[in-house]
Design a protein around this motif. Structure first.
Motif, PDB file in Angstrom:
ATOM      1  N   ASP A 271     -23.639  38.546   7.238  1.00 33.18           N
ATOM      2  CA  ASP A 271     -22.091  37.747   7.251  1.00 33.18           C
ATOM      3  C   ASP A 271     -21.175  38.439   8.170  1.00 33.18           C
ATOM      4  O   ASP A 271     -20.296  37.946   8.919  1.00 33.18           O
ATOM      5  N   GLN A 272     -21.407  39.921   8.439  1.00 32.58           N
ATOM      6  CA  GLN A 272     -20.397  40.539   9.174  1.00 32.58           C
ATOM      7  C   GLN A 272     -20.575  40.243  10.539  1.00 32.58           C
ATOM      8  O   GLN A 272     -19.575  40.088  11.380  1.00 32.58           O
ATOM      9  N   ILE A 273     -21.905  40.079  10.895  1.00 30.24           N
ATOM     10  CA  ILE A 273     -22.372  39.613  12.563  1.00 30.24           C
ATOM     11  C   ILE A 273     -21.595  38.144  12.780  1.00 30.24           C
ATOM     12  O   ILE A 273     -21.088  37.957  13.657  1.00 30.24           O
ATOM     13  N   GLU A 274     -22.025  37.184  11.854  1.00 25.93           N
ATOM     14  CA  GLU A 274     -21.634  35.785  11.992  1.00 25.93           C
ATOM     15  C   GLU A 274     -20.078  35.772  12.003  1.00 25.93           C
ATOM     16  O   GLU A 274     -19.336  35.232  12.680  1.00 25.93           O
ATOM     17  N   ASN A 275     -19.585  36.565  11.049  1.00 28.83           N
ATOM     18  CA  ASN A 275     -17.981  36.462  10.955  1.00 28.83           C
ATOM     19  C   ASN A 275     -17.430  37.078  12.439  1.00 28.83           C
ATOM     20  O   ASN A 275     -16.344  36.471  12.848  1.00 28.83           O
ATOM     21  N   ARG A 276     -18.104  38.105  12.927  1.00 25.01           N
ATOM     22  CA  ARG A 276     -17.666  38.452  14.434  1.00 25.01           C
ATOM     23  C   ARG A 276     -17.837  37.505  15.578  1.00 25.01           C
ATOM     24  O   ARG A 276     -16.853  37.160  16.203  1.00 25.01           O
ATOM     25  N   ILE A 277     -18.733  36.789  15.444  1.00 23.31           N
ATOM     26  CA  ILE A 277     -19.183  35.508  16.291  1.00 23.31           C
ATOM     27  C   ILE A 277     -18.212  34.686  16.244  1.00 23.31           C
ATOM     28  O   ILE A 277     -17.907  33.913  17.301  1.00 23.31           O
ATOM     29  N   SER A 278     -17.952  34.132  14.981  1.00 25.74           N
ATOM     30  CA  SER A 278     -17.179  32.961  14.658  1.00 25.74           C
ATOM     31  C   SER A 278     -15.639  33.103  15.294  1.00 25.74           C
ATOM     32  O   SER A 278     -14.977  32.140  15.672  1.00 25.74           O
TER      33      SER A 278
ATOM     34  N   ASP B  88     -26.399  45.408  21.121  1.00 24.55           N
ATOM     35  CA  ASP B  88     -25.604  46.560  20.986  1.00 24.55           C
ATOM     36  C   ASP B  88     -24.205  46.413  20.270  1.00 24.55           C
ATOM     37  O   ASP B  88     -23.481  47.374  20.095  1.00 24.55           O
ATOM     38  N   ASP B  89     -23.704  45.419  20.468  1.00 23.71           N
ATOM     39  CA  ASP B  89     -22.383  45.084  20.215  1.00 23.71           C
ATOM     40  C   ASP B  89     -22.065  45.231  18.727  1.00 23.71           C
ATOM     41  O   ASP B  89     -20.861  45.318  18.451  1.00 23.71           O
ATOM     42  N   PHE B  90     -23.115  45.078  18.292  1.00 26.10           N
ATOM     43  CA  PHE B  90     -23.117  45.208  16.682  1.00 26.10           C
ATOM     44  C   PHE B  90     -23.760  46.649  16.019  1.00 26.10           C
ATOM     45  O   PHE B  90     -23.988  46.647  14.806  1.00 26.10           O
ATOM     46  N   SER B  91     -23.912  47.416  16.945  1.00 23.13           N
ATOM     47  CA  SER B  91     -24.482  48.798  16.340  1.00 23.13           C
ATOM     48  C   SER B  91     -23.656  49.391  15.374  1.00 23.13           C
ATOM     49  O   SER B  91     -24.180  50.328  14.707  1.00 23.13           O
ATOM     50  N   ASP B  92     -22.352  49.086  15.232  1.00 21.61           N
ATOM     51  CA  ASP B  92     -21.401  49.635  14.054  1.00 21.61           C
ATOM     52  C   ASP B  92     -21.617  48.940  12.790  1.00 21.61           C
ATOM     53  O   ASP B  92     -21.174  49.577  11.610  1.00 21.61           O
ATOM     54  N   ILE B  93     -22.389  47.943  12.783  1.00 24.21           N
ATOM     55  CA  ILE B  93     -22.722  47.175  11.563  1.00 24.21           C
ATOM     56  C   ILE B  93     -24.034  47.662  10.838  1.00 24.21           C
ATOM     57  O   ILE B  93     -23.995  47.709   9.724  1.00 24.21           O
ATOM     58  N   GLY B  94     -24.966  47.965  11.504  1.00 20.50           N
ATOM     59  CA  GLY B  94     -26.441  48.219  10.712  1.00 20.50           C
ATOM     60  C   GLY B  94     -27.178  49.043  11.795  1.00 20.50           C
ATOM     61  O   GLY B  94     -27.160  49.092  13.017  1.00 20.50           O
TER      62      GLY B  94
ATOM     63  N   ALA C   8     -32.339  46.118  11.921  1.00 20.89           N
ATOM     64  CA  ALA C   8     -31.505  45.093  10.973  1.00 20.89           C
ATOM     65  C   ALA C   8     -30.846  44.069  11.735  1.00 20.89           C
ATOM     66  O   ALA C   8     -30.616  42.833  11.509  1.00 20.89           O
ATOM     67  N   ILE C   9     -30.186  44.752  12.583  1.00 22.88           N
ATOM     68  CA  ILE C   9     -29.400  43.673  13.694  1.00 22.88           C
ATOM     69  C   ILE C   9     -30.315  42.862  14.586  1.00 22.88           C
ATOM     70  O   ILE C   9     -29.834  41.576  14.600  1.00 22.88           O
ATOM     71  N   HIS C  10     -31.483  43.126  14.933  1.00 19.65           N
ATOM     72  CA  HIS C  10     -32.258  42.283  15.905  1.00 19.65           C
ATOM     73  C   HIS C  10     -32.893  41.280  14.506  1.00 19.65           C
ATOM     74  O   HIS C  10     -33.032  40.024  15.243  1.00 19.65           O
ATOM     75  N   THR C  11     -33.147  41.604  13.522  1.00 21.38           N
ATOM     76  CA  THR C  11     -33.644  40.553  12.521  1.00 21.38           C
ATOM     77  C   THR C  11     -32.667  39.670  12.462  1.00 21.38           C
ATOM     78  O   THR C  11     -32.652  38.322  12.263  1.00 21.38           O
ATOM     79  N   THR C  12     -31.141  40.176  12.474  1.00 25.81           N
ATOM     80  CA  THR C  12     -30.124  39.049  11.855  1.00 25.81           C
ATOM     81  C   THR C  12     -29.940  38.068  12.955  1.00 25.81           C
ATOM     82  O   THR C  12     -29.668  36.870  12.873  1.00 25.81           O
ATOM     83  N   LEU C  13     -29.938  38.830  14.351  1.00 21.64           N
ATOM     84  CA  LEU C  13     -29.690  37.939  15.300  1.00 21.64           C
ATOM     85  C   LEU C  13     -30.690  36.930  15.409  1.00 21.64           C
ATOM     86  O   LEU C  13     -30.525  35.732  15.975  1.00 21.64           O
ATOM     87  N   HIS C  14     -32.131  37.252  15.294  1.00 20.04           N
ATOM     88  CA  HIS C  14     -33.176  36.212  15.248  1.00 20.04           C
ATOM     89  C   HIS C  14     -32.903  35.285  14.224  1.00 20.04           C
ATOM     90  O   HIS C  14     -33.117  33.913  14.455  1.00 20.04           O
ATOM     91  N   ARG C  15     -32.455  35.597  13.060  1.00 18.07           N
ATOM     92  CA  ARG C  15     -32.092  34.609  11.945  1.00 18.07           C
ATOM     93  C   ARG C  15     -30.988  33.699  12.394  1.00 18.07           C
ATOM     94  O   ARG C  15     -30.868  32.371  12.246  1.00 18.07           O
ATOM     95  N   LEU C  16     -30.072  34.142  13.074  1.00 15.24           N
ATOM     96  CA  LEU C  16     -28.863  33.220  13.621  1.00 15.24           C
ATOM     97  C   LEU C  16     -29.288  32.543  14.823  1.00 15.24           C
ATOM     98  O   LEU C  16     -28.560  31.410  14.969  1.00 15.24           O
ATOM     99  N   GLU C  17     -30.225  33.079  15.589  1.00 18.96           N
ATOM    100  CA  GLU C  17     -30.719  32.092  16.584  1.00 18.96           C
ATOM    101  C   GLU C  17     -31.383  30.728  16.066  1.00 18.96           C
ATOM    102  O   GLU C  17     -31.281  29.951  16.560  1.00 18.96           O
TER     103      GLU C  17
END
Length: 215
Positions: free
Chosen positions: A5-12, A23-29, A33-42
């Motif tokens: 949700d945090q990453i998607e919110n930033r992208i929106s 690396d833009d989302f390194s402060d979130i997790g 975890a970030i790579h897994t999330t980005l794969h899901r969002l893709e």
């Protein structure tokens, strides 16, 4: 709020076509975890994958009704901005940028003071090569490309048509920047650039003399 949700919110909140790095989302997790999330969002088409660890917020052309991905040039500039590195187009890409060559190069080569690396973007390749501070000290938007294009062409292979094109392009260069870049260019390239500089100086001298005569 979850990492997704945090990453998607930033992208929106970003504009369509915005380039994102993992690396833009390194402060979130964590990295995994970030790579897994980005794969899901893709998969959900919230993001489009441009290259390894590089994504873009989808941008759709109304005219073509299809997604437009960032160009290799845009990706290179985004990487330089992120790394706070300088870039200098070289080789065939410098010729293309000047209009000396009309063939779009599949390989973009940049000199940089940043990290040396090679990145694949679609069917094109971006190569960053480390270079000396002297090369990156060139100031002119046109002059810096001229130096690299002429290096790629070679002294003995430069045609009169190409030289004429270069001298025409240098008319758009700031004279102070041109003088600065002539001092840094290899001798044979400096001599070509000097032709325009001398011509511009003669024009300025004539103009100044004309003004004095009218006083």
């Amino acid at each position: 709020m979850s990492i997704d949700d945090q990453i998607e919110n930033r992208i929106s909140k970003a504009k369509e076509g915005t380039i994102f790095f993992a690396d833009d989302f390194s402060d979130i997790g964590s990295q995994s975890a970030i790579h897994t999330t980005l794969h899901r969002l893709e998969k959900r088409k919230v993001l489009s994958r441009v290259s390894h660890g590089i994504y873009a917020k989808p941008k759709v052309s109304e005219l073509l009704n299809q997604e437009i991905l960032p160009t290799a040039e845009e990706v290179a500039l985004a990487i330089a901005k992120r790394d706070k590195a300088k870039l200098l187009p070289s080789g065939s890409y410098a010729q293309y940028a000047l209009g000396i060559s009309t063939q779009t190069p599949l390989k973009l080569v940049y000199y940089t003071d940043g990290k040396a690396r090679t990145i694949k973007v679609g069917n094109r390749t971006i190569q960053f090569k480390r270079t000396t501070p002297k090369n990156l000290a060139l100031k002119g938007e046109v002059g810096r490309l001229v130096v690299q294009a002429l290096r790629d062409i070679g002294k003995d292979k430069l045609t009169s048509k190409e030289e004429k094109k270069i001298l025409e392009l240098l008319k758009n260069e700031d004279i102070k920047d041109l003088k600065h870049d002539i001092a840094l260019a290899p001798q044979w390239i400096a001599e070509i650039m000097q032709k325009h500089y001398n011509g511009s100086n003669k024009f300025l001298q004539t103009k100044n003399q004309s003004k004095k005569g009218n006083i």
